[in-house]
Design a protein around this motif. Structure first.
Motif, PDB file in Angstrom:
ATOM      1  N   VAL A 147      39.995 -39.351  14.991  1.00  0.00           N
ATOM      2  CA  VAL A 147      41.096 -38.640  14.331  1.00  0.00           C
ATOM      3  C   VAL A 147      41.394 -37.346  15.073  1.00  0.00           C
ATOM      4  N   TRP A 148      40.377 -36.683  15.532  1.00  0.00           N
ATOM      5  CA  TRP A 148      40.463 -35.511  16.389  1.00  0.00           C
ATOM      6  C   TRP A 148      39.251 -35.556  17.307  1.00  0.00           C
ATOM      7  N   GLY A 149      39.297 -34.822  18.407  1.00  0.00           N
ATOM      8  CA  GLY A 149      38.125 -34.854  19.261  1.00  0.00           C
ATOM      9  C   GLY A 149      38.362 -34.329  20.657  1.00  0.00           C
ATOM     10  N   GLU A 150      37.332 -34.478  21.478  1.00  0.00           N
ATOM     11  CA  GLU A 150      37.380 -34.040  22.865  1.00  0.00           C
ATOM     12  C   GLU A 150      38.154 -35.016  23.747  1.00  0.00           C
ATOM     13  N   VAL A 151      38.270 -36.251  23.302  1.00  0.00           N
ATOM     14  CA  VAL A 151      38.961 -37.293  24.054  1.00  0.00           C
ATOM     15  C   VAL A 151      39.792 -38.122  23.086  1.00  0.00           C
ATOM     16  N   ASN A 152      40.718 -38.904  23.634  1.00  0.00           N
ATOM     17  CA  ASN A 152      41.583 -39.709  22.758  1.00  0.00           C
ATOM     18  C   ASN A 152      41.040 -41.102  22.500  1.00  0.00           C
ATOM     19  N   SER A 153      39.956 -41.465  23.196  1.00  0.00           N
ATOM     20  CA  SER A 153      39.336 -42.766  22.973  1.00  0.00           C
ATOM     21  C   SER A 153      37.865 -42.677  23.350  1.00  0.00           C
ATOM     22  N   ILE A 154      37.011 -43.327  22.553  1.00  0.00           N
ATOM     23  CA  ILE A 154      35.567 -43.293  22.793  1.00  0.00           C
ATOM     24  C   ILE A 154      35.052 -44.717  22.949  1.00  0.00           C
ATOM     25  N   ARG A 155      34.361 -44.961  24.047  1.00  0.00           N
ATOM     26  CA  ARG A 155      33.776 -46.281  24.279  1.00  0.00           C
ATOM     27  C   ARG A 155      32.395 -46.359  23.636  1.00  0.00           C
ATOM     28  N   ASN A 156      32.172 -47.398  22.872  1.00  0.00           N
ATOM     29  CA  ASN A 156      30.891 -47.641  22.210  1.00  0.00           C
ATOM     30  C   ASN A 156      30.283 -48.889  22.847  1.00  0.00           C
ATOM     31  N   HIS A 157      29.418 -48.683  23.820  1.00  0.00           N
ATOM     32  CA  HIS A 157      28.908 -49.780  24.651  1.00  0.00           C
ATOM     33  C   HIS A 157      27.386 -49.715  24.692  1.00  0.00           C
ATOM     34  N   GLN A 173      47.005 -13.532  24.424  1.00  0.00           N
ATOM     35  CA  GLN A 173      47.933 -14.632  24.681  1.00  0.00           C
ATOM     36  C   GLN A 173      47.196 -15.944  24.920  1.00  0.00           C
ATOM     37  N   PHE A 174      46.016 -15.881  25.550  1.00  0.00           N
ATOM     38  CA  PHE A 174      45.270 -17.122  25.785  1.00  0.00           C
ATOM     39  C   PHE A 174      44.854 -17.763  24.467  1.00  0.00           C
ATOM     40  N   ILE A 175      44.405 -16.974  23.498  1.00  0.00           N
ATOM     41  CA  ILE A 175      44.007 -17.525  22.202  1.00  0.00           C
ATOM     42  C   ILE A 175      45.199 -18.198  21.531  1.00  0.00           C
ATOM     43  N   LYS A 176      46.379 -17.604  21.679  1.00  0.00           N
ATOM     44  CA  LYS A 176      47.587 -18.190  21.104  1.00  0.00           C
ATOM     45  C   LYS A 176      47.971 -19.486  21.810  1.00  0.00           C
ATOM     46  N   ASP A 177      47.731 -19.548  23.114  1.00  0.00           N
ATOM     47  CA  ASP A 177      48.166 -20.698  23.911  1.00  0.00           C
ATOM     48  C   ASP A 177      47.205 -21.882  23.853  1.00  0.00           C
ATOM     49  N   VAL A 178      45.904 -21.616  23.769  1.00  0.00           N
ATOM     50  CA  VAL A 178      44.914 -22.679  23.948  1.00  0.00           C
ATOM     51  C   VAL A 178      45.032 -23.741  22.856  1.00  0.00           C
ATOM     52  N   ALA A 179      44.904 -24.992  23.262  1.00  0.00           N
ATOM     53  CA  ALA A 179      44.986 -26.109  22.318  1.00  0.00           C
ATOM     54  C   ALA A 179      43.679 -26.245  21.543  1.00  0.00           C
ATOM     55  N   ILE A 180      43.706 -27.101  20.509  1.00  0.00           N
ATOM     56  CA  ILE A 180      42.498 -27.347  19.706  1.00  0.00           C
ATOM     57  C   ILE A 180      42.216 -28.839  19.526  1.00  0.00           C
ATOM     58  N   ASP A 181      43.045 -29.687  20.129  1.00  0.00           N
ATOM     59  CA  ASP A 181      42.831 -31.126  20.067  1.00  0.00           C
ATOM     60  C   ASP A 181      43.128 -31.684  21.461  1.00  0.00           C
ATOM     61  N   TRP A 182      42.361 -32.698  21.885  1.00  0.00           N
ATOM     62  CA  TRP A 182      42.337 -33.025  23.301  1.00  0.00           C
ATOM     63  C   TRP A 182      42.465 -34.524  23.565  1.00  0.00           C
ATOM     64  N   GLU A 193      40.921 -44.176   4.920  1.00  0.00           N
ATOM     65  CA  GLU A 193      41.952 -45.043   5.490  1.00  0.00           C
ATOM     66  C   GLU A 193      43.141 -44.245   5.999  1.00  0.00           C
ATOM     67  N   ASN A 194      43.704 -43.401   5.175  1.00  0.00           N
ATOM     68  CA  ASN A 194      44.840 -42.583   5.582  1.00  0.00           C
ATOM     69  C   ASN A 194      44.336 -41.192   5.961  1.00  0.00           C
ATOM     70  N   THR A 195      44.400 -40.886   7.254  1.00  0.00           N
ATOM     71  CA  THR A 195      43.878 -39.602   7.733  1.00  0.00           C
ATOM     72  C   THR A 195      44.996 -38.645   8.156  1.00  0.00           C
ATOM     73  N   ASP A 196      46.221 -38.917   7.741  1.00  0.00           N
ATOM     74  CA  ASP A 196      47.350 -38.084   8.159  1.00  0.00           C
ATOM     75  C   ASP A 196      47.197 -36.633   7.716  1.00  0.00           C
ATOM     76  N   TRP A 197      46.465 -36.403   6.643  1.00  0.00           N
ATOM     77  CA  TRP A 197      46.304 -35.055   6.099  1.00  0.00           C
ATOM     78  C   TRP A 197      45.220 -34.248   6.809  1.00  0.00           C
ATOM     79  N   ILE A 198      44.473 -34.903   7.700  1.00  0.00           N
ATOM     80  CA  ILE A 198      43.405 -34.217   8.434  1.00  0.00           C
ATOM     81  C   ILE A 198      43.980 -33.697   9.745  1.00  0.00           C
TER      82      ILE A 198
END
Length: 692
Positions: free
Chosen positions: A80-90, A581-590, A283-288
């Motif tokens: 739902v949020w994280g350091e990457v957009n996909s995690i491999r579970n192998h 300005q960096f604190i304002k610019d930096v993202a929080i989801d990756w 199931e519905n995580t839109d609010w997170i």
């Protein structure tokens, strides 16, 4: 398949073949395992099992192997949020089914071997011979191959808020007394007991991390070292009766994890802890949603303002104490006008939310009195107008963040929880910072016992029913449960920035936390402090923030969290608008994260790509020694040009002597570019890289 009276062994390899685990059954029927990495022994033969309370025949020997089953799994999932957009579970898996001769009790041990480490757990199937039982101790061992270097916290049933100590394993006993510093609630248990996540390095160049995953309905695991044999044994947190766990089969324990590599960056990049947890049950995580926030907090922590509204009352009884006639003390931070100024600042500078502590009645005698009915979480002080604040924040497009301090009174919080969460929803609060400062009530329970762990889980699941995000402070250290319940958007659960106002933390503290605390999930570290001399906020507080401004900026990258606070006072940010300005610019989801450099206790450098964009951000935190580095930007898109805005320590910067010395510059960069940078002692650098 029955083996007893003879040695039995079966091996399992990781998908890439670098790791090999061997399960064995000794002639006495003792289950053991060992682990090798690239044919080098990491964990020597280590015993597995349990000591059962009031039972002369415990679950540690006389076993036979009934059956084994091997399988493989390879699947990716989207967080739902994280350091990457996909995690491999192998992983490759070995399930060993055991039966104890004489008692006919059954226990299974499930091993999962990933390319970067091992996870294993005990499983008690439904059976006639073992239904209800009490654990006296879990007997899991982690036998070390030598006198490794460890980054450790004292083993403690009630706190994780210590500075880290770096030492050889053989030196833990001699350093324990000095490592145990005073904290509001603490219960150390052994001169060689330490906490997980435990980070170790070996003479041979290996990096080893010991932790647990999926801590559900079980006691938190510590590690107790036999410093003669260099064997760690699990040490569970007891309850008020001294019991380590009450179990009803069928039941699975949490996973015990060993992450290992010859490259420190692999430890930081490991997703084992998340992968050993179940998929999201929401199931519905839109609010997170990830959030960047400010708040009425640092002024309270430093003593500039107060949580309490009045000095008139020697004690408070909610529902009986009449605040309407009380004289305000003049220092109360959570008043309507002051909070509105924070809302204005958040709106002007693009912050998502505002946290307010000290808004509710009861702070006059909240701490240290073993008080059950301490807060009701809905009654505000006379100078805090909940409705007016709600309407003002909504008008400004800012979300308010609730604060629930329980003062360790678990029963009281559960008593009020539904009403408190409904109050939040009625007034537009979608997230809550909860706190558990002080000794736990009911008296005799500990912060990390099975019963209290179950409370934290109850609060999390109840919050999900109300679509509320949780940021828990002083709760149990995370074990990847944020995969299953992604509304657990952050925890504190370690020594955070607040201790910089309580006398300071070690200047290399933030170079250890990513290897330890963050292995289990994100931390609400509350970075962004620009004024390091606390006496300038409160003349009676001589503490010093042991960090440079550049280091504080880098924390937004190295201390990963989808919930990030700009913790300092607004007026301090206005003194350094370019750095702010960096604190304002930096993202929080990756979408992507690349660990570029890492060495525990020395430095961490990470590059992250902001979700849904081409923008990259880089952060470096540094330990005690100044350091030069040359960064390759080969992760950038070929053929594209970017503007890199660099925030780095000035030549004379130093965390103690000159912490605010920062150099800010812009350069044009491409995929083949290299950046030469310097980090001061206790310093670092932060970079935004935006496509032209």
């Amino acid at each position: 398949m029955v083996f007893f009276g003879q040695i039995y062994g079966q091996s399992l390899k990781s998908p890439n073949g670098n790791l090999e685990m061997e399960f064995s059954l000794s002639q006495a029927g003792e289950p053991t395992y060992l682990l090798n990495f690239k044919q080098q022994n990491v964990i020597k033969s280590s015993k597995l099992g349990f000591q059962i309370k009031n039972d002369s025949i415990s679950l540690k020997d006389a076993f036979v192997v009934v059956d084994t089953k091997e399988s493989s799994f390879d699947q990716s999932w989207v967080p739902v949020w994280g350091e990457v957009n996909s995690i491999r579970n192998h992983y490759n898996e070995l399930l060993v089914k055991l039966k104890q001769q004489g008692t006919q009790r059954e226990i299974n041990i499930r091993f999962r071997l990933f390319d970067d480490g091992l996870g294993f757990r005990y499983e008690f199937p439904e059976q006639d011979h073992l239904i209800y039982f009490v654990i006296a101790e879990e007997l899991t061992e982690f036998a070390m191959t030598g006198d490794h270097t460890a980054f450790w916290l004292p083993g403690d049933y009630d706190t994780q808020e210590y500075n880290y100590t770096k030492s050889k394993l053989s030196e833990i006993r001699g350093k324990m007394d000095s490592a145990i510093t005073p904290i509001s609630s603490q219960t150390p248990f052994s001169p060689t007991g330490v906490q997980t996540s435990l980070m170790l390095t070996t003479r041979e160049g290996l990096y080893i991390n010991l932790h647990e995953a999926a801590l559900i309905n079980y006691s938190t695991m510590h590690l107790n070292l036999d410093d003669k044999t260099m064997v760690f044994q699990s040490w569970l947190t007891p309850d008020a009766n001294g019991d380590k766990g009450h179990v009803q089969a069928p039941f699975n324990t949490p996973w015990r994890t060993v992450i290992v590599s010859d490259d420190a960056r692999d430890i930081l990049d490991s997703k084992i802890t998340l992968n050993l947890n179940e998929p999201s049950k929401i199931e519905n995580t839109d609010w997170i949603k990830p959030m960047k926030y400010i708040g009425v907090w640092w002024e309270l922590i430093t003593g500039k303002s107060s949580w309490a509204y009045t000095n008139d009352f020697p004690s408070i009884q909610l529902g009986k104490t009449d605040y309407s006639s009380a004289k305000p003390n003049g220092t109360h931070g959570a008043n309507t006008a002051h909070v509105k100024s924070y809302i204005d600042f958040a709106a002007e500078h693009g912050f998502d939310g505002v946290l307010v502590e000290g808004w509710n009645q009861g702070w006059e005698d909240w701490y240290g009195n073993s008080k059950d009915y301490v807060f009701d979480f809905v009654s505000s002080y006379p100078d805090f107008d909940v409705k007016e604040i709600q309407e003002y924040a909504k008008q400004k497009g800012v979300e308010m963040i609730m604060h629930h301090e329980t003062s360790g009174s678990i029963r009281n919080y559960e008593r009020h929880m539904d009403a408190a969460y409904q109050f939040m929803k009625d007034h537009g609060y979608n997230s809550v910072k909860s706190g558990y400062v002080g000794d736990i009530l009911p008296r005799g329970e500990y912060h990390y016992s099975q019963w209290v762990v179950n409370h934290y889980q109850y609060a999390l699941e109840k919050a999900a029913e109300y679509e509320i995000m949780i940021n828990a402070h002083e709760a149990v250290r995370p074990t990847g449960i944020s995969r299953t319940y992604p509304n657990l958007i952050a925890n504190e659960s370690a020594r955070g920035t607040e201790y910089q106002a309580f006398g300071g933390s070690k200047a290399n503290h933030v170079t250890v936390l990513p290897f330890t605390r963050l292995i289990g999930g994100p931390m609400d570290y509350t970075p962004g402090i620009f004024e390091m001399d606390i006496s300038k906020l409160n003349p009676n507080n001589n503490s010093h923030v042991n960090s440079t401004i550049a280091n504080q900026l880098a924390l937004y990258l190295t201390m990963y969290s989808p919930l990030q606070m700009a913790a300092d006072l607004p007026e301090n940010y206005m003194r350094f608008p370019e750095a702010f300005q960096f604190i304002k610019d930096v993202a929080i989801d990756w979408d992507e994260s690349i660990y570029l450099e890492a060495e525990p206790g020395e430095y961490v450098t990470v590059a992250r790509k902001a979700k849904g964009t081409s923008d990259w951000f880089i952060g470096n935190v540094n330990g005690y020694d100044s350091r030069k580095t040359s960064l390759k930007l080969d992760f950038l898109e070929p053929g594209e040009t970017y503007t890199a805005r660099i925030y780095e320590d000035a030549k004379d910067a130093h965390y103690k002597e000159n912490p605010q010395a920062i150099n800010i510059r812009s350069v044009q960069v491409k995929k083949n570019s290299k950046l030469k940078l310097r980090s001061a002692p206790g310093g670092g650098f932060a970079i935004s890289i935006i496509k032209n």
